[in-house]
Design an enzyme around this catalytic site. Structure first.
Site, PDB file in Angstrom:
ATOM      1  N   ARG A 109       0.877  -1.176   0.000  1.00  0.00           N
ATOM      2  CA  ARG A 109       0.000   0.000   0.000  1.00  0.00           C
ATOM      3  C   ARG A 109       0.909   1.219   0.000  1.00  0.00           C
ATOM      4  O   ARG A 109       1.685   1.413   0.932  1.00  0.00           O
ATOM      5  CB  ARG A 109      -0.924  -0.003   1.222  1.00  0.00           C
ATOM      6  N   HIS A 136      -7.311   0.712  -6.612  1.00  0.00           N
ATOM      7  CA  HIS A 136      -7.532  -0.148  -5.436  1.00  0.00           C
ATOM      8  C   HIS A 136      -8.233  -1.428  -5.900  1.00  0.00           C
ATOM      9  O   HIS A 136      -9.386  -1.684  -5.566  1.00  0.00           O
ATOM     10  CB  HIS A 136      -8.387   0.615  -4.422  1.00  0.00           C
ATOM     11  N   GLN A 139     -10.087  -3.999  -3.447  1.00  0.00           N
ATOM     12  CA  GLN A 139     -11.381  -3.519  -2.956  1.00  0.00           C
ATOM     13  C   GLN A 139     -12.495  -3.876  -3.937  1.00  0.00           C
ATOM     14  O   GLN A 139     -13.587  -4.300  -3.539  1.00  0.00           O
ATOM     15  CB  GLN A 139     -11.331  -1.988  -2.773  1.00  0.00           C
ATOM     16  N   ASP A 227     -17.294   7.141  -1.723  1.00  0.00           N
ATOM     17  CA  ASP A 227     -16.066   6.957  -0.952  1.00  0.00           C
ATOM     18  C   ASP A 227     -15.784   8.288  -0.276  1.00  0.00           C
ATOM     19  O   ASP A 227     -16.427   9.304  -0.572  1.00  0.00           O
ATOM     20  CB  ASP A 227     -14.921   6.556  -1.908  1.00  0.00           C
ATOM     21  N   CYS A 266     -16.385   1.623   0.401  1.00  0.00           N
ATOM     22  CA  CYS A 266     -15.246   0.761   0.750  1.00  0.00           C
ATOM     23  C   CYS A 266     -14.841   0.905   2.209  1.00  0.00           C
ATOM     24  O   CYS A 266     -14.165   0.030   2.747  1.00  0.00           O
ATOM     25  CB  CYS A 266     -14.073   1.046  -0.173  1.00  0.00           C
ATOM     26  N   ARG A 294     -13.729  -8.583   2.008  1.00  0.00           N
ATOM     27  CA  ARG A 294     -12.309  -8.345   1.707  1.00  0.00           C
ATOM     28  C   ARG A 294     -11.503  -9.623   1.984  1.00  0.00           C
ATOM     29  O   ARG A 294     -10.596  -9.955   1.232  1.00  0.00           O
ATOM     30  CB  ARG A 294     -11.756  -7.180   2.544  1.00  0.00           C
TER      31      ARG A 294
HETATM   32  N1   CP Z   1     -11.280  -0.184   2.252  1.00  0.00           N
HETATM   33  C1   CP Z   1     -10.003  -0.226   2.683  1.00  0.00           C
HETATM   34  O1   CP Z   1      -9.058  -0.446   1.927  1.00  0.00           O
HETATM   35  O2   CP Z   1      -9.881  -0.055   4.032  1.00  0.00           O
HETATM   36  P1   CP Z   1      -8.520   0.155   4.838  1.00  0.00           P
HETATM   37  O3   CP Z   1      -7.950   1.490   4.432  1.00  0.00           O
HETATM   38  O4   CP Z   1      -8.920   0.113   6.273  1.00  0.00           O
HETATM   39  O5   CP Z   1      -7.559  -0.947   4.471  1.00  0.00           O
HETATM   40  N1  NVA Z   2      -9.970   6.577  -1.642  1.00  0.00           N
HETATM   41  C1  NVA Z   2      -9.578   6.203  -0.302  1.00  0.00           C
HETATM   42  C2  NVA Z   2      -9.827   4.742  -0.080  1.00  0.00           C
HETATM   43  C3  NVA Z   2      -9.493   4.251   1.299  1.00  0.00           C
HETATM   44  C4  NVA Z   2      -9.682   2.776   1.449  1.00  0.00           C
HETATM   45  C5  NVA Z   2      -8.125   6.561  -0.065  1.00  0.00           C
HETATM   46  O1  NVA Z   2      -7.306   6.382  -0.986  1.00  0.00           O
HETATM   47  O2  NVA Z   2      -7.804   7.034   1.012  1.00  0.00           O
END
Ligand code: CP
Ligand code: NVA
Length: 309
Positions: A109, A136, A139, A227, A266, A294
């Site tokens: 990440r 992502h 997700q 989101d 998400c 997930r």
């Molecule tokens: N939806 C998602 O990726 O959640 P987190 O940021 O908690 O991993």
């Molecule tokens: N769009 C958000 C998703 C978090 C799971 C971000 O990138 O922070």
């Protein structure tokens, strides 16, 4: 077999993704009622270790990959940028070459999609995108699983996206291309998704509408998705929040969608910003199934990466 990375949904393609969804549904049913940490009967990844690199916060991705590996018979470990040499400037390429000799797959990440690509170039083991600034994909596998579970056939489905044209929307548009569903994207001017993803979906035959009219986008939709208005790493500006306000998903917007429309998010959610409490807690909301899924989605992604699907 070439090393199978999962940096985007297209890395797997529509057939493999469909196989992942079917596998996830079967595995989820087969282990119903078991303690969450117990391995599936076949423990297909026994002895395998997943290394997880986090340069940004996470709850769901972190826990679901860990539990997914346990359920597949393997294990996972975490490196976060604050406590690993990556955070002190060790190169991505060297980190990849070291981890590639110590673990069997890497999940990353990061703020910068190019770093995930760089890891994949050098690791020699599968690299999975656990969220970047660009996309992502994991997700969206969970989201598709949730829709299929709730009886929604993906081809031809009408999804409405509200708010920020962000990384999650990009992967949703990629899924639209692979499964031929349609996406109505309602964003304020200046917050549209990258056109590359819109063009990809359109080229595959999906209808993608870009509009600033939230109600028009939601009208008759099968699914309404939103989101956070401010993604990790972005600035929390008053201007952006003000621009997003008309895209809040509330009861009136949901009433314009189909009667059996679902609401997806998400998470983490900012209730009172992108969604009202009434919708978030309401009967159309599938957000906690989505979160649980997930785990089941990650298991299928991992199995595909290891050539077991
Ligand atoms: N939806 C998602 O990726 O959640 P987190 O940021 O908690 O991993
Ligand atoms: N769009 C958000 C998703 C978090 C799971 C971000 O990138 O922070």
């Amino acid at each position: 077999m070439d090393t199978r990375h999962f940096l985007s949904l297209s890395d797997a393609g529509g057939d493999a993704l469909a196989a992942m969804l079917a596998d996830a549904i079967d595995r989820k049913a087969a282990r119903a009622g078991l303690p969450r940490g117990r391995a599936d009967a076949d423990a297909p990844l026994a002895g395998h270790v997943l290394g997880m690199i986090f340069e940004k916060a996470s709850t769901r991705t972190r826990v679901s990959f860990d539990i997914a590996m346990r359920q597949l018979g393997g294990s996972a470990l975490i490196l976060d940028s604050g406590t690993s040499q990556l955070g002190r400037g060790e190169s991505v390429a060297d980190t990849a070459r070291v981890l590639g000799r110590m673990v069997d797959a890497i999940m990353v990440r990061t703020d910068d999609h190019a770093k995930a690509e760089e890891l994949a170039r050098h690791a020699g083991v599968p690299v999975i995108n656990g969220l970047t600034d660009r996309s992502h994909p994991c997700q969206i596998v969970a989201d598709l699983l949730t829709l299929v579970e709730r009886g929604k056939a993906l081809p031809g489905l009408e999804l409405a996206w509200m708010g920020d044209g962000n990384n999650v929307l990009h992967s949703l548009l990629e899924a639209a291309a692979l499964f031929r569903f349609n996406v109505r994207v309602a964003t304020p001017a200046g917050y549209e998704p990258e056109m590359e993803f819109v063009d990809m979906a359109r080229a595959a035959g999906s209808t993608v509408t870009l509009t600033q009219d939230a109600a028009a986008a939601a009208a008759g939709a099968d699914v309404v998705v939103t989101d956070t208005w401010v993604s990790m790493g972005q600035e929390h500006t008053h201007n952006k929040l003000a621009a997003m306000a008309p895209y809040q998903v509330g009861s009136k917007l949901m009433a314009g969608a189909k009667r059996d429309a679902l609401f997806l998010h998400c998470l983490p959610a900012h209730v009172g910003e992108e969604v009202t409490e009434e919708v978030f807690e309401g009967h159309q909301s599938a957000v906690f199934d989505e979160a649980e899924n997930r785990i089941h989605a990650q298991k299928s992604i991992l199995l595909w990466c290891f050539g077991r699907l």
